[in-house]
Design a protein around this motif. Sequence first.
Motif, PDB file in Angstrom:
ATOM      1  N   SER A  31      28.307  57.402   2.403  1.00  0.00           N
ATOM      2  CA  SER A  31      28.838  56.039   2.361  1.00  0.00           C
ATOM      3  C   SER A  31      30.276  55.959   1.878  1.00  0.00           C
ATOM      4  O   SER A  31      31.002  55.036   2.225  1.00  0.00           O
ATOM      5  N   GLU A  32      30.683  56.926   1.074  1.00  0.00           N
ATOM      6  CA  GLU A  32      32.018  56.877   0.488  1.00  0.00           C
ATOM      7  C   GLU A  32      32.746  58.187   0.739  1.00  0.00           C
ATOM      8  O   GLU A  32      32.141  59.254   0.813  1.00  0.00           O
ATOM      9  N   SER A  33      34.056  58.099   0.911  1.00  0.00           N
ATOM     10  CA  SER A  33      34.871  59.300   1.063  1.00  0.00           C
ATOM     11  C   SER A  33      35.893  59.333  -0.058  1.00  0.00           C
ATOM     12  O   SER A  33      36.295  58.296  -0.586  1.00  0.00           O
ATOM     13  N   GLY A  34      36.335  60.517  -0.416  1.00  0.00           N
ATOM     14  CA  GLY A  34      37.295  60.645  -1.492  1.00  0.00           C
ATOM     15  C   GLY A  34      38.642  60.028  -1.143  1.00  0.00           C
ATOM     16  O   GLY A  34      39.328  59.486  -1.995  1.00  0.00           O
ATOM     17  N   GLU A  35      38.992  60.098   0.129  1.00  0.00           N
ATOM     18  CA  GLU A  35      40.285  59.575   0.573  1.00  0.00           C
ATOM     19  C   GLU A  35      40.120  58.908   1.929  1.00  0.00           C
ATOM     20  O   GLU A  35      39.597  59.508   2.857  1.00  0.00           O
ATOM     21  N   ASN A  36      40.539  57.658   2.034  1.00  0.00           N
ATOM     22  CA  ASN A  36      40.452  56.953   3.309  1.00  0.00           C
ATOM     23  C   ASN A  36      41.380  57.595   4.332  1.00  0.00           C
ATOM     24  O   ASN A  36      42.534  57.909   4.042  1.00  0.00           O
ATOM     25  N   LYS A  37      40.883  57.772   5.526  1.00  0.00           N
ATOM     26  CA  LYS A  37      41.675  58.364   6.597  1.00  0.00           C
ATOM     27  C   LYS A  37      42.255  57.257   7.484  1.00  0.00           C
ATOM     28  O   LYS A  37      41.720  56.149   7.556  1.00  0.00           O
ATOM     29  N   SER A  38      43.334  57.571   8.174  1.00  0.00           N
ATOM     30  CA  SER A  38      43.915  56.605   9.102  1.00  0.00           C
ATOM     31  C   SER A  38      43.003  56.476  10.323  1.00  0.00           C
ATOM     32  O   SER A  38      42.493  57.467  10.845  1.00  0.00           O
ATOM     33  N   SER A 122      46.675  57.731  14.554  1.00  0.00           N
ATOM     34  CA  SER A 122      45.702  57.914  13.482  1.00  0.00           C
ATOM     35  C   SER A 122      44.961  59.243  13.600  1.00  0.00           C
ATOM     36  O   SER A 122      44.908  59.846  14.674  1.00  0.00           O
ATOM     37  N   GLU A 123      44.351  59.633  12.515  1.00  0.00           N
ATOM     38  CA  GLU A 123      43.556  60.861  12.499  1.00  0.00           C
ATOM     39  C   GLU A 123      42.193  60.654  13.141  1.00  0.00           C
ATOM     40  O   GLU A 123      41.664  61.536  13.816  1.00  0.00           O
ATOM     41  N   ILE A 124      41.619  59.447  12.939  1.00  0.00           N
ATOM     42  CA  ILE A 124      40.275  59.154  13.420  1.00  0.00           C
ATOM     43  C   ILE A 124      40.326  58.048  14.478  1.00  0.00           C
ATOM     44  O   ILE A 124      41.011  57.035  14.297  1.00  0.00           O
ATOM     45  N   ILE A 125      39.588  58.249  15.566  1.00  0.00           N
ATOM     46  CA  ILE A 125      39.443  57.237  16.612  1.00  0.00           C
ATOM     47  C   ILE A 125      38.057  56.626  16.487  1.00  0.00           C
ATOM     48  O   ILE A 125      37.054  57.341  16.364  1.00  0.00           O
ATOM     49  N   LEU A 126      37.999  55.314  16.515  1.00  0.00           N
ATOM     50  CA  LEU A 126      36.732  54.586  16.444  1.00  0.00           C
ATOM     51  C   LEU A 126      36.647  53.684  17.670  1.00  0.00           C
ATOM     52  O   LEU A 126      37.517  52.842  17.892  1.00  0.00           O
ATOM     53  N   THR A 127      35.618  53.871  18.506  1.00  0.00           N
ATOM     54  CA  THR A 127      35.523  53.106  19.746  1.00  0.00           C
ATOM     55  C   THR A 127      34.386  52.093  19.678  1.00  0.00           C
ATOM     56  O   THR A 127      33.382  52.288  18.992  1.00  0.00           O
ATOM     57  N   SER A 128      34.584  51.003  20.416  1.00  0.00           N
ATOM     58  CA  SER A 128      33.536  50.001  20.548  1.00  0.00           C
ATOM     59  C   SER A 128      33.775  49.220  21.832  1.00  0.00           C
ATOM     60  O   SER A 128      34.642  49.567  22.641  1.00  0.00           O
ATOM     61  N   ASP A 129      32.994  48.147  22.023  1.00  0.00           N
ATOM     62  CA  ASP A 129      33.097  47.320  23.222  1.00  0.00           C
ATOM     63  C   ASP A 129      33.484  45.899  22.858  1.00  0.00           C
ATOM     64  O   ASP A 129      33.314  45.453  21.710  1.00  0.00           O
ATOM     65  N   ALA A 130      33.952  45.157  23.850  1.00  0.00           N
ATOM     66  CA  ALA A 130      34.484  43.815  23.601  1.00  0.00           C
ATOM     67  C   ALA A 130      33.407  42.785  23.282  1.00  0.00           C
ATOM     68  O   ALA A 130      33.719  41.703  22.788  1.00  0.00           O
ATOM     69  N   ASP A 131      32.153  43.093  23.564  1.00  0.00           N
ATOM     70  CA  ASP A 131      31.085  42.132  23.268  1.00  0.00           C
ATOM     71  C   ASP A 131      30.378  42.453  21.951  1.00  0.00           C
ATOM     72  O   ASP A 131      29.246  42.015  21.722  1.00  0.00           O
ATOM     73  N   CYS A 132      31.058  43.187  21.072  1.00  0.00           N
ATOM     74  CA  CYS A 132      30.455  43.614  19.808  1.00  0.00           C
ATOM     75  C   CYS A 132      31.033  42.851  18.622  1.00  0.00           C
ATOM     76  O   CYS A 132      32.139  42.322  18.667  1.00  0.00           O
ATOM     77  N   ALA A 144      33.816  57.759   6.674  1.00  0.00           N
ATOM     78  CA  ALA A 144      33.428  58.517   5.483  1.00  0.00           C
ATOM     79  C   ALA A 144      32.933  59.940   5.780  1.00  0.00           C
ATOM     80  O   ALA A 144      33.311  60.878   5.063  1.00  0.00           O
ATOM     81  N   PRO A 145      32.087  60.158   6.806  1.00  0.00           N
ATOM     82  CA  PRO A 145      31.597  61.525   7.036  1.00  0.00           C
ATOM     83  C   PRO A 145      32.688  62.538   7.364  1.00  0.00           C
ATOM     84  O   PRO A 145      32.471  63.752   7.217  1.00  0.00           O
ATOM     85  N   PHE A 146      33.863  62.083   7.807  1.00  0.00           N
ATOM     86  CA  PHE A 146      34.935  63.020   8.146  1.00  0.00           C
ATOM     87  C   PHE A 146      35.549  63.658   6.902  1.00  0.00           C
ATOM     88  O   PHE A 146      36.430  64.511   7.012  1.00  0.00           O
ATOM     89  N   GLU A 147      35.065  63.252   5.732  1.00  0.00           N
ATOM     90  CA  GLU A 147      35.422  63.947   4.496  1.00  0.00           C
ATOM     91  C   GLU A 147      34.943  65.399   4.559  1.00  0.00           C
ATOM     92  O   GLU A 147      35.525  66.278   3.932  1.00  0.00           O
ATOM     93  N   ILE A 148      33.880  65.623   5.326  1.00  0.00           N
ATOM     94  CA  ILE A 148      33.355  66.976   5.538  1.00  0.00           C
ATOM     95  C   ILE A 148      34.133  67.602   6.687  1.00  0.00           C
ATOM     96  O   ILE A 148      34.120  67.070   7.813  1.00  0.00           O
ATOM     97  N   ASN A 149      34.788  68.693   6.454  1.00  0.00           N
ATOM     98  CA  ASN A 149      35.749  69.232   7.414  1.00  0.00           C
ATOM     99  C   ASN A 149      35.152  69.581   8.776  1.00  0.00           C
ATOM    100  O   ASN A 149      35.822  69.466   9.802  1.00  0.00           O
TER     101      ASN A 149
END
Length: 374
Positions: A31-38, A122-132, A144-149
């Motif tokens: 749920s939490e990461s040590g450092e927020n990523k872009s 950004s380092e992380i890409i997050l995708t979704s749809d327009a009806d969400c 948060a899980p990307f804290e794990i390399n």
Amino acid sequence: MILSFFSLVILIYGLALLFASKIWRKLPEISESGENKSVSIIIPFRNEEENLTELLKSLALLEYPKEQLEIILVNDHSEDDFNQIIQSFESNFPYKITLLSLPEGIYGKKMAIIAGVGKSNSEIILTSDADCTFPQNWVQKMQAPFEINHIQLVSGNVVFKAQNFLYRIFQMEFVPLIGVGAVSIELGNPTMANGANLAFRKSTFEKLNPYANNIAIPSGDDVFLLQKIKAKHANGIFFQKEAVVETKPPKDFASFYQQRKRWAAKWRATSSLSETLPALGIWSFHLLYITAIIYSLITAEYLILLPVLLLKIISEGIFISLILKSCHKVFNFGAFAILQLFYSFYVLLFGLLANFGNYSWKERKYNTNERAGN
């Protein structure tokens, strides 16, 4: 003897679902990461005028450091008044928002994602749809899980909004797909993800170039990416159960038919032998299930099947209710009863229809026989 065989198969199915329910309950959480990523949120859209206002309102309520989040909307040749709606939000929008439009001759969701990734810083890409729509902590949960390399892709929870009884049926039919995808990830053999709630490292996407050999396939952006990452990073996929995106269900049975035919064609196009066999197994199970019931009625031996039929119904109810609970949704017994009556017939029908004819998506027509590599 025949009914004993039918009973054994149904028993194994019910026990497998109970096992899947156990896995779902124990899915790990980060749920939490040590450092927020872009993070860049990329949302392709085409003729989504009726959804853009609600989408942008939901995005504006996200809670994440302003300097580390950008929104990239990619227009796939819309023919409505999308521009006016987006412009009305831009001046007071809390995050950087960029609007891209695909050039003439370039179209489709995959090309929109490629364009969005190319624009992202950004380092992380997050995708979704327009009806969400999204919970306020969506970005925080998904990054948060990307804290794990070694984590390269995070698949999130998706649920249909259900304002009436028909939509509740669609909702309950849909959630097992999310559940099976999550369990397959946890067991180390990912089979499906949903592009409405998907995060990945930009660097990984650019290295793998996941759409190079399948750009002609209209959908499958999520599954092709999943397969590419699975091949190169066997332990690099994580399911984030607590990050729940809500999306609109099909408007009616005609829309449901087109959506499911498209999904079936996508899985047919993307599946390797190792992923085709489980799908074929599920289709064969439902054929056997219907055959078993008909045979038991003809021979008046239906009482022999009754215990395993009850196990099947109860195990399906448990699995569905657990997933709905994690999405903060209520289990509807009436919708579940309707599914029990018709679901096996639906699986058989759509398993066959995936191999024939055309389907429509975003006012475009496609052929179900399109394959990866064509």
